[in-house]
Each structure stands twice: as C-alpha cells, then as structure tokens.
Design an enzyme around this catalytic site. Structure first.
Site, short mmCIF file in Angstrom:
data_model
loop_
_atom_site.label_atom_id
_atom_site.label_comp_id
_atom_site.label_asym_id
_atom_site.label_seq_id
_atom_site.Cartn_x
_atom_site.Cartn_y
_atom_site.Cartn_z
N HIS A 146 -33.03 -16.12 49.17
CA HIS A 146 -34.45 -16.36 48.98
C HIS A 146 -34.68 -17.54 48.03
O HIS A 146 -33.79 -17.95 47.29
CB HIS A 146 -35.15 -15.11 48.43
CG HIS A 146 -34.72 -14.74 47.03
ND1 HIS A 146 -33.52 -14.13 46.77
CD2 HIS A 146 -35.34 -14.89 45.83
CE1 HIS A 146 -33.40 -13.91 45.47
NE2 HIS A 146 -34.49 -14.37 44.87
N ASP A 148 -37.38 -18.46 44.99
CA ASP A 148 -38.35 -17.78 44.13
C ASP A 148 -39.76 -18.32 44.35
O ASP A 148 -39.98 -19.53 44.45
CB ASP A 148 -37.99 -17.98 42.66
CG ASP A 148 -36.76 -17.19 42.25
OD1 ASP A 148 -36.47 -16.18 42.90
OD2 ASP A 148 -36.11 -17.57 41.26
N HIS A 296 -31.01 -18.63 46.57
CA HIS A 296 -29.97 -17.92 45.85
C HIS A 296 -29.89 -16.46 46.28
O HIS A 296 -30.81 -15.93 46.92
CB HIS A 296 -30.14 -18.04 44.33
CG HIS A 296 -31.47 -17.57 43.82
ND1 HIS A 296 -32.62 -18.31 43.93
CD2 HIS A 296 -31.84 -16.41 43.19
CE1 HIS A 296 -33.64 -17.65 43.40
NE2 HIS A 296 -33.19 -16.49 42.95
N ARG A 311 -34.84 -14.35 32.64
CA ARG A 311 -35.15 -15.52 33.45
C ARG A 311 -36.49 -16.13 33.04
O ARG A 311 -37.44 -15.41 32.70
CB ARG A 311 -35.22 -15.12 34.93
CG ARG A 311 -35.23 -16.31 35.88
CD ARG A 311 -35.81 -15.93 37.22
NE ARG A 311 -37.26 -15.77 37.17
CZ ARG A 311 -38.05 -15.74 38.24
NH1 ARG A 311 -37.53 -15.84 39.44
NH2 ARG A 311 -39.35 -15.60 38.12
#
Length: 320
Positions: A146, A148, A296, A311
């Site tokens: 996917h 983000d 990723h 993150r």
C-alpha cells in the site's frame, strides 16, 4: 487411450520448448530476463555527498546512510543532502541512532515538511507522532502492499519511522519502487493507462473495523478522492504508477470487468522482487521513505512477539 494422450501431450511440450524456451503454462503477467531498473529520472545527474555515506541496498533502490548523528541539530547542508538522497534512493535508512527521540523525529521529518495526522492511527503525547504497537493481543495488520494516505486529496509525501521495540526475529518491512513498476509495463499498457484517473477510498480497509455509524461520521470528513493512475512525481518529475490494493477502488470510465482486469495487473506490479527491498529492523533504526514513489509492506511473521514503531507522515501535495 490415456497413454496415447499422455504421449501426445509430452510431444507437444517438447516441440514447444524447442521453439520457445518459456514454460508451456505461461501467463501474460510473467516476464523473464532483465528488467529496466533506473535509479534516477531521465536526464538527472548522480549527486555527490559530502556529509552522508551511501551504502546501497540494490543498485537502483534503497540505501543505508551513515556518517550522521540524527540526535544533533540538522544543518542546512545536511538537510539538502538528505532531501537529495531520498529523491535518488526513494527509501533511506539509518542504524545505531541511540537516543533518537520523538522530538528528534519531528526535527528530521521537518526537513521535508510539516507532519500530517492519520485519522485511523493511535496518537502519542507528541503531536504528529503515531504509535504502531503490536503484540499477542494485537496482531500486525499492515501486511498488504500500500501507499499511505492515498485516500486523502493530498496524499502523504513521505514518512519517518523509528523502531521503538523490535522482535527477536521477524518484523521486517519491504518497499517497492513504483517508478520501476511503471518503467517495466509494456508500451501498449502504458498508452492504455495514460491520462486515466482512479478513485481512492478508505472504507474497504479501515472501514472494515467500523460500524455503520462510525463509517458515516468518517465519511463526512473523508470523502472519496481521485488521483491519476500515472503520476509525475511532484519533486523529481519521475513517472510513477500510483495505484494500490487496499485504497484504489476503481478506474473511472471503465466497466466493472475492465476495472478488475486492469487493476489486477497494475497492483501486482508491487509484488515483483526486482522492484523491492527488505529492511531488517534493529533497535535505534530509522527509515524514511518517499510515499509517492513507493509502496510498502510490513511483514507479519513475528506474532505473538511485541513490535512497537512510531511514525510521522509528512504532509502531502496534490498529484494531478
């Protein structure tokens, strides 16, 4: 009779293999031999680095950077080299960053832009920092290729991820170079997808964890959005394939059958090993990735061990 049929089949296989070395049961998605793997956009020059040591993971994609302590103030010169390294390598890594805190992480992400919150992630005490904690009670669920925030009008430009706690084994993350994915499409397929627009949405993924009332509330703030199937990267200009399995719902102007056939081909490009890198997390590791240029996949092979990451997403820009 069955013996004769078997012999005839074997004769067909033998004759076919002489004329064509590929397997008889070939598929259109299969490809053999070399692939086009370019690190830089056409016409771009390789950069020289004075402050950073570059250790490539592959010749065209991903690099571990050394020679820098990210807990110290980031100078303008180092900022420029970091930005250039990310444009060239698409994913950059640092190891041994002892004492690297969320405040250092915010300073590092600021090299590229302000933070951008994910509406579905757990927040921390540090604004802009999301915590991704997995253990025996909460298994990892990011193990799908996917990009983000593609469900946002201005998808995240990138992300900075730091390892807070890593399992004894497993828990790697993989990235796929979507510029290479585009470069290796057949010419007729490139022509077919040029100028097409796709609808991106969060409901099929994040919405699976919600009831109807929760989904309706989120829908008011997060409507469906549209992005080009083929994107010119806003900073490098590199042509990149921009569709992903969980968030790309449909390509506008195509029938359901055409959508399924075309999206199946396009989303599978991220799964080709030559386009990928794999990073093994150690304590005090940091990763930064270009979210427009890559997809990723968080490998979920460590359950029930504990894995904690923090993150920061970097605010995005329009892709059209």
């Amino acid at each position: 009779m069955s013996v004769t049929i078997g012999r005839n089949l074997m004769q067909d296989v033998a004759s076919t293999s002489v004329a064509n070395p590929r397997p008889v049961l070939d598929k259109p998605l299969m490809h053999y031999g070399n692939r086009v793997l370019e690190r830089l956009a056409p016409g771009a020059r390789q950069s020289a680095y004075r402050l950073l040591d570059i250790a490539p993971l592959t010749p065209h994609f991903g690099a571990v950077l050394g020679g820098v302590d990210l807990t110290r103030p980031i100078s303008d010169e180092l900022s420029a080299e970091l930005r250039q390294a990310l444009l060239e390598w698409k994913v950059i890594f640092f190891r041994g960053q002892t004492g690297f805190t969320p405040e250092h992480q915010l300073a590092l992400s600021g090299v590229w832009g302000p933070p951008e919150a994910n509406p579905f992630f757990a927040r921390t005490r540090t604004p802009g920092v999301s915590r991704l904690a997995k253990d025996a009670k909460a298994a990892g669920n990011k193990n799908i290729w996917h990009s983000d925030h593609s469900f946002m009008a201005n998808p995240s430009l990138g992300a900075v991820l730091r390892a807070v706690e890593v399992p004894a084994a497993g828990g790697d993350t993989m990235w796929a170079d979507m510029a290479a994915a585009y470069d290796n499409l057949p010419a007729d397929l490139k022509e077919r997808i040029e100028g097409l627009t796709a609808v991106h949405d969060w409901e099929a993924s994040w919405g699976a964890l919600m009831n109807d009332e929760q989904k309706a509330a989120f829908r008011e703030t997060w409507p469906q959005v549209e992005h080009p199937v083929v994107v010119r990267h806003p900073r490098s200009g590199r042509t990149t394939l921009y569709v992903n399995e969980p968030f790309t719902r449909a390509i506008k102007g195509l029938s359901d059958a055409e959508n399924r056939e075309l999206l199946d081909i396009l989303v599978l490009q991220a799964r080709i090993p030559e386009f990928q890198i794999r990073f093994h997390w150690e304590p005090d590791s940091v990763a930064i990735w270009d979210n427009i240029a890559t997809q990723h996949y968080a490998v979920n092979d460590y359950f029930p061990q504990r894995r904690v990451m923090e993150r920061i997403a970097i605010a995005g820009v329009p892709l059209s």
